[in-house]
Scaffold this active site. Structure first.
Site, PDB file in Angstrom:
ATOM      1  N   LYS A  76       5.219  -7.007  -3.521  1.00 51.39           N
ATOM      2  CA  LYS A  76       5.380  -5.561  -3.311  1.00 51.39           C
ATOM      3  C   LYS A  76       6.004  -4.968  -4.556  1.00 51.39           C
ATOM      4  O   LYS A  76       6.686  -5.667  -5.306  1.00 51.39           O
ATOM      5  CB  LYS A  76       6.311  -5.310  -2.110  1.00 51.39           C
ATOM      6  CG  LYS A  76       6.109  -3.979  -1.437  1.00 51.39           C
ATOM      7  CD  LYS A  76       4.986  -4.043  -0.437  1.00 51.39           C
ATOM      8  CE  LYS A  76       4.701  -2.700   0.183  1.00 51.39           C
ATOM      9  NZ  LYS A  76       3.798  -2.839   1.335  1.00 51.39           N
ATOM     10  N   ASP A 103       1.086   2.357  -0.991  1.00 44.31           N
ATOM     11  CA  ASP A 103       2.050   2.354   0.114  1.00 44.31           C
ATOM     12  C   ASP A 103       2.550   3.809   0.140  1.00 44.31           C
ATOM     13  O   ASP A 103       1.839   4.702  -0.352  1.00 44.31           O
ATOM     14  CB  ASP A 103       3.178   1.332  -0.156  1.00 44.31           C
ATOM     15  CG  ASP A 103       4.005   1.009   1.098  1.00 44.31           C
ATOM     16  OD1 ASP A 103       3.568   0.194   1.914  1.00 44.31           O
ATOM     17  OD2 ASP A 103       5.093   1.612   1.279  1.00 44.31           O
TER      18      ASP A 103
HETATM   19  N1  GLU Z   1       1.107  -1.224   1.666  1.00 42.07           N
HETATM   20  C1  GLU Z   1       0.239  -1.763   2.655  1.00 42.07           C
HETATM   21  C2  GLU Z   1       0.989  -2.731   3.538  1.00 42.07           C
HETATM   22  O1  GLU Z   1       2.146  -2.493   3.811  1.00 42.07           O
HETATM   23  C3  GLU Z   1      -1.056  -2.303   2.088  1.00 42.07           C
HETATM   24  C4  GLU Z   1      -0.934  -3.345   1.031  1.00 42.07           C
HETATM   25  C5  GLU Z   1      -2.251  -3.724   0.373  1.00 42.07           C
HETATM   26  O2  GLU Z   1      -3.296  -3.209   0.735  1.00 42.07           O
HETATM   27  O3  GLU Z   1      -2.193  -4.583  -0.525  1.00 42.07           O
HETATM   28  O4  GLU Z   1       0.495  -3.714   4.039  1.00 42.07           O
END
Ligand code: GLU
Length: 449
Positions: free
Chosen positions: A129, A169
């Site tokens: 992340k 996100d």
């Molecule tokens: N931010 C999204 C999550 O919390 C998607 C992450 C992504 O698609 O890599 O899963």
């Protein structure tokens, strides 16, 4: 909440000491460890092989300066992060969050959750992340672009289709992914589609990716309803938030016959007994980037705006928290329980506080944790990576059918695992244990790395 197994307690204390002040990260670790007691009792090799201690320590953490010029010509400085948490199952995968609350503890909680979520999808993706404390609110398009370009000027050296694949996100949608991808392409001189997901349809994106997190959450709830012979037909639903996850959750609830009677943003909530007018909400939020008040104003007398109070005071059968972490307190949970709410599914990451989760469990409310219920977003990102790798693109209906099937499998795997470990119907235990075992087995196989 039940105490931790002795070996897990020691690990939790070490996490607290090594990551001082990162409260959200501690919370996310604790939540997973509370489920793992029966697992280490049955399989001591996970505790003895330092698997859990290694899982709590990111493989790599990158923190960098992001300098950029605002429209007045003044220099601005933000902080950028990428936490590459675990790559046992595939390249690090997870979104970027641009929000003033972002600091290392938030990125680590999100990255840690992402490991288990991604594992649960059954697809070949590790967990990571990133983000920045940059506040996009009120910034012009040109400012957003300059910020994204500066952010990528550092990030590009750490990512790649086989290394680490960021996405969106909170505060990062297709516009930001476009600017980030443009800068990556310019610096590397490579059209490497698989380096980012959430791209636009004309430049390597996947159908259904925009809708996937919201749709997936509703598909998951549909499976819960189905398991007790029910459906969305006639159900009253409250959704918090009004961003990408909330909007597409509302769309799918309405398509399946339920009614979303309230949604919110950081300024308050709007109550619309006839059901939220989705076209209007999309226009206000996606095109005008406006506030929930603008929605209510445009709806005239049909909708009521309430500021300074919690959206969870609106009675409902099903609650979908789709805004942000720790938005549902113990008090909110009590209001939901008292108004007869029967299912809570997390569209956001960790929106329910530990106290709220405990109250739901005690009251017999069926509770679907984010790492299972909102996994449709990242699962569809993995489908985007598949299409990029084969230079192919699939149509909307086929892609949506795959998403629905993935959510059904996650649901069934959670229930089967909860059963196997003596906690029938407990989606938290099922998600944590099933997510953990797949990663832990891969880590054992790959050796001490
Ligand atoms: N931010 C999204 C999550 O919390 C998607 C992450 C992504 O698609 O890599 O899963």
């Amino acid at each position: 909440m039940a105490g931790l197994h002795e070996k897990l307690q020691a690990i939790y204390e070490e996490v607290g000491q090594r990551n001082a002040g990162e409260q959200e990260f501690h919370q996310a670790v604790y939540e997973v460890l509370t489920s793992l007691g029966p697992v280490v009792a049955k399989h001591p090799e996970y505790a003895d092989g330092a698997i859990i201690r290694r899982l709590c320590e990111p493989e790599r953490q990158i923190i960098f300066r992001v300098p950029w010029h605002d429209d007045s010509g003044a220099a601005q400085i933000n902080r950028g992060f990428r936490v590459e948490f675990n790559s046992a199952l595939g390249p690090f995968k997870g979104g970027l969050r641009f929000h003033p609350s972002v600091y290392l503890g938030i990125v680590k909680f999100l990255g840690f959750e992402q490991i288990f979520k991604n594992s649960l999808t059954g697809l070949p993706i590790g967990g990571g992340k990133g983000g920045s404390d940059f506040d996009p609110k009120g910034r012009s398009d040109a400012e957003i672009m300059r910020f994204c370009q500066s952010f990528m000027t550092e990030l590009y050296r750490h990512i790649g289709e086989y290394t680490d694949v960021p996405a969106g996100d909170i505060g990062v949608g297709m516009r930001e992914i476009g600017y980030l991808f443009g800068q990556y392409k310019r610096i590397t001189n490579r059209y490497e589609s698989g380096v980012l997901t959430g791209k636009g349809l004309t430049w390597g994106g996947s159908q259904v990716r925009t809708e996937a997190t919201g749709y997936g959450t509703v598909f998951f709830v549909d499976e819960i309803l189905r398991s007790s012979g029910q459906s969305f037909e006639g159900k009253q639903v409250v959704v918090s938030g009004s961003g990408n996850v909330a909007i597409y959750a509302i769309e799918k609830v309405h398509a399946l016959g339920g009614t979303v009677v309230a949604c919110s943003d950081s300024g308050g909530y709007v109550r619309d007994e006839k059901g939220i007018d989705l076209d209007l909400l999309k226009e206000v939020k996606e095109l005008r980037r406006g506030r929930i008040e603008d929605y209510a104003e445009a709806r005239g007398g049909a909708a009521e705006v309430v500021t300074g109070r919690s959206v969870w005071e609106v009675p409902c059968d099903i609650a979908l928290p789709c805004a942000t972490q720790n938005e549902v307190s113990g008090t909110d949970a009590t209001m939901l329980i008292n108004s007869g709410c029967q299912i809570v599914a997390e569209g956001a990451n960790m929106p329910c506080t530990p106290e709220a989760v405990k109250f739901f469990e005690e009251a017999g409310v069926r509770f679907a944790p984010g790492k299972a219920a909102n996994a449709g977003g990242v699962a569809t990102s993995a489908l985007e990576m598949q299409q990029n790798a084969s230079r192919d693109s699939w149509n909307f209906d086929d892609t949506e059918a795959r998403l629905a099937e993935i959510m059904r499998r996650i649901h069934d795997r959670c229930l089967a695992t909860a059963d196997e470990y003596g906690q029938p119907g407990n989606y938290v235990a099922g998600a944590n244990i099933a997510g953990f075992i797949r990663v832990a087995d891969a880590m054992l196989a790959l050796g001490l790395v």
